[in-house]
Design an enzyme around this catalytic site. Structure first.
Site, PDB file in Angstrom:
ATOM      1  N   TYR A  89      -6.833   6.783  -0.589  1.00  0.00           N
ATOM      2  CA  TYR A  89      -8.006   7.783  -1.098  1.00  0.00           C
ATOM      3  C   TYR A  89      -8.006   8.746   0.125  1.00  0.00           C
ATOM      4  CZ  TYR A  89     -11.399  10.243  -3.294  1.00  0.00           C
ATOM      5  OH  TYR A  89     -12.704  11.259  -4.053  1.00  0.00           O
TER       6      TYR A  89
ATOM      7  N   LYS B  42       7.882   3.526   2.787  1.00  0.00           N
ATOM      8  CA  LYS B  42       9.150   3.421   2.904  1.00  0.00           C
ATOM      9  C   LYS B  42       9.685   2.013   2.167  1.00  0.00           C
ATOM     10  CE  LYS B  42       8.618   4.985   7.842  1.00  0.00           C
ATOM     11  NZ  LYS B  42       8.191   4.581   8.791  1.00  0.00           N
TER      12      LYS B  42
ATOM     13  N   LYS C  29     -22.201  -6.572   2.496  1.00  0.00           N
ATOM     14  CA  LYS C  29     -21.262  -5.936   1.559  1.00  0.00           C
ATOM     15  C   LYS C  29     -20.897  -6.859   0.610  1.00  0.00           C
ATOM     16  CE  LYS C  29     -17.374  -4.139   3.355  1.00  0.00           C
ATOM     17  NZ  LYS C  29     -16.593  -3.095   3.935  1.00  0.00           N
TER      18      LYS C  29
ATOM     19  N   HIS D 131     -14.896  -3.732  13.516  1.00  0.00           N
ATOM     20  CA  HIS D 131     -14.999  -2.230  13.172  1.00  0.00           C
ATOM     21  C   HIS D 131     -15.375  -1.396  14.472  1.00  0.00           C
ATOM     22  CE1 HIS D 131     -16.049   2.013  11.694  1.00  0.00           C
ATOM     23  NE2 HIS D 131     -15.285   1.607  10.891  1.00  0.00           N
TER      24      HIS D 131
ATOM     25  N   HIS E  45      -7.960   3.226  -3.906  1.00  0.00           N
ATOM     26  CA  HIS E  45      -9.015   3.170  -3.048  1.00  0.00           C
ATOM     27  C   HIS E  45     -10.074   4.314  -3.307  1.00  0.00           C
ATOM     28  CE1 HIS E  45      -6.426   1.248   0.611  1.00  0.00           C
ATOM     29  NE2 HIS E  45      -6.205   0.851  -0.780  1.00  0.00           N
TER      30      HIS E  45
ATOM     31  N   ARG F 289     -16.205   3.248   3.207  1.00  0.00           N
ATOM     32  CA  ARG F 289     -16.999   4.221   3.458  1.00  0.00           C
ATOM     33  C   ARG F 289     -16.210   5.602   3.863  1.00  0.00           C
ATOM     34  NH1 ARG F 289     -19.437   4.641   9.322  1.00  0.00           N
ATOM     35  NH2 ARG F 289     -17.117   4.963   9.563  1.00  0.00           N
TER      36      ARG F 289
ATOM     37  N   ASP G  23     -13.767   7.177   7.115  1.00  0.00           N
ATOM     38  CA  ASP G  23     -13.908   7.455   8.479  1.00  0.00           C
ATOM     39  C   ASP G  23     -14.990   8.913   8.821  1.00  0.00           C
ATOM     40  OD1 ASP G  23     -12.658   5.453   9.990  1.00  0.00           O
ATOM     41  OD2 ASP G  23     -10.442   6.572   9.498  1.00  0.00           O
TER      42      ASP G  23
ATOM     43  N   GLU H 167       1.090  -1.161   0.048  1.00  0.00           N
ATOM     44  CA  GLU H 167       0.091  -0.029   0.098  1.00  0.00           C
ATOM     45  C   GLU H 167       0.874   1.255   0.055  1.00  0.00           C
ATOM     46  OE1 GLU H 167      -3.590   0.679   2.820  1.00  0.00           O
ATOM     47  OE2 GLU H 167      -2.169   2.231   3.611  1.00  0.00           O
TER      48      GLU H 167
ATOM     49  N   ALA I 205      -6.694   9.727   2.872  1.00  0.00           N
ATOM     50  CA  ALA I 205      -6.711   8.877   4.149  1.00  0.00           C
ATOM     51  C   ALA I 205      -6.996  10.049   5.212  1.00  0.00           C
ATOM     52  CB  ALA I 205      -5.229   8.124   4.368  1.00  0.00           C
TER      53      ALA I 205
HETATM   54  P1  FAD Z   1     -18.336   0.019   6.277  1.00  0.00           P
HETATM   55  O1  FAD Z   1     -18.318  -1.258   5.281  1.00  0.00           O
HETATM   56  O2  FAD Z   1     -19.690   0.802   5.718  1.00  0.00           O
HETATM   57  O3  FAD Z   1     -18.590  -0.176   7.729  1.00  0.00           O
HETATM   58  C1  FAD Z   1     -18.306   0.709   8.725  1.00  0.00           C
HETATM   59  C2  FAD Z   1     -19.221   0.395   9.914  1.00  0.00           C
HETATM   60  O4  FAD Z   1     -20.864   0.352   9.586  1.00  0.00           O
HETATM   61  C3  FAD Z   1     -18.931  -0.942  10.417  1.00  0.00           C
HETATM   62  O5  FAD Z   1     -19.116  -0.781  11.867  1.00  0.00           O
HETATM   63  C4  FAD Z   1     -20.097  -1.616   9.975  1.00  0.00           C
HETATM   64  O6  FAD Z   1     -20.269  -2.887  10.502  1.00  0.00           O
HETATM   65  C5  FAD Z   1     -21.440  -0.648   9.845  1.00  0.00           C
HETATM   66  N1  FAD Z   1     -22.268  -1.159   8.812  1.00  0.00           N
HETATM   67  C6  FAD Z   1     -22.046  -1.517   7.472  1.00  0.00           C
HETATM   68  N2  FAD Z   1     -23.073  -1.710   6.988  1.00  0.00           N
HETATM   69  C7  FAD Z   1     -24.103  -1.198   7.463  1.00  0.00           C
HETATM   70  C8  FAD Z   1     -25.529  -1.160   7.453  1.00  0.00           C
HETATM   71  N3  FAD Z   1     -26.054  -1.594   6.549  1.00  0.00           N
HETATM   72  N4  FAD Z   1     -26.086  -0.694   8.726  1.00  0.00           N
HETATM   73  C9  FAD Z   1     -25.544  -0.235   9.703  1.00  0.00           C
HETATM   74  N5  FAD Z   1     -24.363  -0.270   9.875  1.00  0.00           N
HETATM   75  C10 FAD Z   1     -23.579  -0.964   9.020  1.00  0.00           C
HETATM   76  N6  FAD Z   1      -9.968   5.300   4.773  1.00  0.00           N
HETATM   77  C11 FAD Z   1      -9.742   6.601   4.037  1.00  0.00           C
HETATM   78  O7  FAD Z   1     -10.094   7.535   4.321  1.00  0.00           O
HETATM   79  N7  FAD Z   1      -9.009   6.161   2.794  1.00  0.00           N
HETATM   80  C12 FAD Z   1      -8.489   5.043   2.538  1.00  0.00           C
HETATM   81  O8  FAD Z   1      -7.742   4.882   1.493  1.00  0.00           O
HETATM   82  C13 FAD Z   1      -8.653   3.991   3.308  1.00  0.00           C
HETATM   83  N8  FAD Z   1      -8.072   2.669   3.122  1.00  0.00           N
HETATM   84  C14 FAD Z   1      -8.310   1.576   3.874  1.00  0.00           C
HETATM   85  C15 FAD Z   1      -8.034   0.118   3.592  1.00  0.00           C
HETATM   86  C16 FAD Z   1      -8.109  -0.788   4.555  1.00  0.00           C
HETATM   87  C17 FAD Z   1      -7.811  -2.095   4.007  1.00  0.00           C
HETATM   88  C18 FAD Z   1      -9.010  -0.454   5.297  1.00  0.00           C
HETATM   89  C19 FAD Z   1      -9.315  -1.579   6.729  1.00  0.00           C
HETATM   90  C20 FAD Z   1      -9.452   0.623   6.093  1.00  0.00           C
HETATM   91  C21 FAD Z   1      -9.181   1.995   5.149  1.00  0.00           C
HETATM   92  N9  FAD Z   1      -9.804   3.316   5.312  1.00  0.00           N
HETATM   93  C22 FAD Z   1      -9.310   4.043   4.407  1.00  0.00           C
HETATM   94  C23 FAD Z   1     -10.215   3.292   6.729  1.00  0.00           C
HETATM   95  C24 FAD Z   1     -11.855   3.146   6.664  1.00  0.00           C
HETATM   96  O9  FAD Z   1     -12.564   4.041   5.641  1.00  0.00           O
HETATM   97  C25 FAD Z   1     -12.668   3.155   7.970  1.00  0.00           C
HETATM   98  O10 FAD Z   1     -12.195   2.042   8.649  1.00  0.00           O
HETATM   99  C26 FAD Z   1     -14.072   3.490   7.827  1.00  0.00           C
HETATM  100  O11 FAD Z   1     -14.353   3.771   9.170  1.00  0.00           O
HETATM  101  C27 FAD Z   1     -14.965   2.363   7.669  1.00  0.00           C
HETATM  102  O12 FAD Z   1     -14.886   1.926   6.120  1.00  0.00           O
HETATM  103  P2  FAD Z   1     -15.581   0.729   5.616  1.00  0.00           P
HETATM  104  O13 FAD Z   1     -15.477   0.692   4.061  1.00  0.00           O
HETATM  105  O14 FAD Z   1     -15.231  -0.476   6.360  1.00  0.00           O
HETATM  106  O15 FAD Z   1     -17.096   0.807   6.023  1.00  0.00           O
END
Ligand code: FAD
Length: 289
Positions: A49, A272, A165, A149, A76, A106, A108, A17, A51
């Site tokens: 994307y 790095k 998902k 999460h 991403h 999604r 943060d 990454e 971050a």
């Molecule tokens: P989701 O899958 O939507 O899950 C988020 C939360 O909502 C979880 O608690 C889930 O259980 C809950 N949820 C899901 N669906 C529903 C539903 N239908 N109803 C109610 N609750 C629901 N962030 C960035 O900004 N840029 C990046 O490039 C980036 N890359 C990442 C790469 C990886 C491998 C990982 C693990 C994380 C990355 N993140 C990044 C962080 C990520 O955006 C956050 O962890 C964010 O809080 C959750 O994203 P998600 O896509 O897992 O969300």
């Protein structure tokens, strides 16, 4: 190439990454980092994307650099703070650049952000649906959390949402970083029980300085085993020793994953190349199938 194809035969894969710069004047430096990383021939390279809720502008540009180096890029894309139009624009741009893989996230929740009824995207599954509606041929991945999460009430709820998902068309999952392989093994088993059958790529973050641990834990909710705390206590004040110990810890984690049959590893390189090189050298015979 599509990542689903790269992962198809469960052969050993190691991916990296990188994160894009926040400013124009750092773009060339990041491209140079990409070129350095590509020398170690990762199976693909993902580009974050915006971050932590910051800039997103250079993701396509860095993904293009990855492609120009002959490595498959994974771009991403986050949706929470984006309009539908913006998502269409980015997906079309990636498509036009021949980038076939998107990690649909999604993002943060920024401080002070309030969900409204007019919120178009609240969760990643909606982004998966949107991308597939724009171009069903794009290979879409998603994120998953071996230690749950942080916003989820419990593991059962988290895995149920993960299954929803995946059912929207996610073809592979990449995990949040973890430092204790047992957490991953338990999570994987639970996914199998719940019928989540897509490849799950284990995300490994080499911790190379003691301050990084604190920040990484805050961001990821990952627990740190006593073994790693002892390493930090002993070597945390000496940058060279800590770096060496962190690289060996991550390498050891990867070897243990592979010994347990988990062949798909994603390294959070933190831009790095020397760290990536040390890990790849430590695995040279193991990953050469
Ligand atoms: P989701 O899958 O939507 O899950 C988020 C939360 O909502 C979880 O608690 C889930 O259980 C809950 N949820 C899901 N669906 C529903 C539903 N239908 N109803 C109610 N609750 C629901 N962030 C960035 O900004 N840029 C990046 O490039 C980036 N890359 C990442 C790469 C990886 C491998 C990982 C693990 C994380 C990355 N993140 C990044 C962080 C990520 O955006 C956050 O962890 C964010 O809080 C959750 O994203 P998600 O896509 O897992 O969300």
């Amino acid at each position: 190439m599509k990542i689903s194809k790269i992962l198809k035969d469960n052969r050993v894969t190691v991916s990296f990454e990188v994160f894009p710069p926040k400013q124009w004047d750092k773009l060339e430096t990041t491209k140079q980092t990409v070129r350095e990383l590509c020398k170690y021939s990762p199976d693909f390279m993902s580009v974050t994307y915006g971050a932590a809720g910051t800039t997103s502008g250079f993701t396509t540009e860095i993904a293009n650099e990855v492609k120009d180096c002959g490595i498959t890029p994974l771009s991403h894309l986050t949706c929470l703070t984006s309009s539908r139009d913006k998502i269409h624009q980015v997906v079309s741009e990636l498509d036009a650049n021949g980038i076939e893989n998107i990690l649909a996230l999604r993002g943060d929740v920024p401080q002070g952000f309030e969900f409204t009824d007019r919120q178009y995207f609240s969760n990643a599954y909606q982004l998966v649906n949107e991308i597939k509606s724009i171009n069903p041929n794009i290979c879409v991945g998603g994120a998953c959390y071996p230690e749950v999460h942080p916003e989820s009430k419990n593991r059962v709820e988290d895995i149920a949402h993960l299954k929803e998902k995946v059912d929207c068309g996610v073809e592979f999952l990449t995990t949040q970083m973890f430092f204790d392989n047992e957490k991953f093994f338990n999570f994987y088993e639970m996914c199998q029980i719940k019928g989540i059958n897509v490849p799950i790529i284990a995300g490994i973050m080499p911790i190379t300085n003691a301050n990084q641990v604190k920040r990484s834990i805050e961001l990821s909710n990952s627990s740190v085993p006593a073994k790693f705390f002892r390493i930090m206590e002993r070597f945390g004040d000496d940058p060279d020793k800590m770096k060496q110990a962190g690289i060996i810890y991550a390498t050891d984690q990867i070897i243990d994953l592979m010994a347990n049959g988990f062949n798909n590893i994603h390294i959070y390189t933190m831009n790095k190349p020397d760290v990536a090189m040390a890990i790849m050298n430590g695995l040279s015979s193991i990953i050469n199938e």
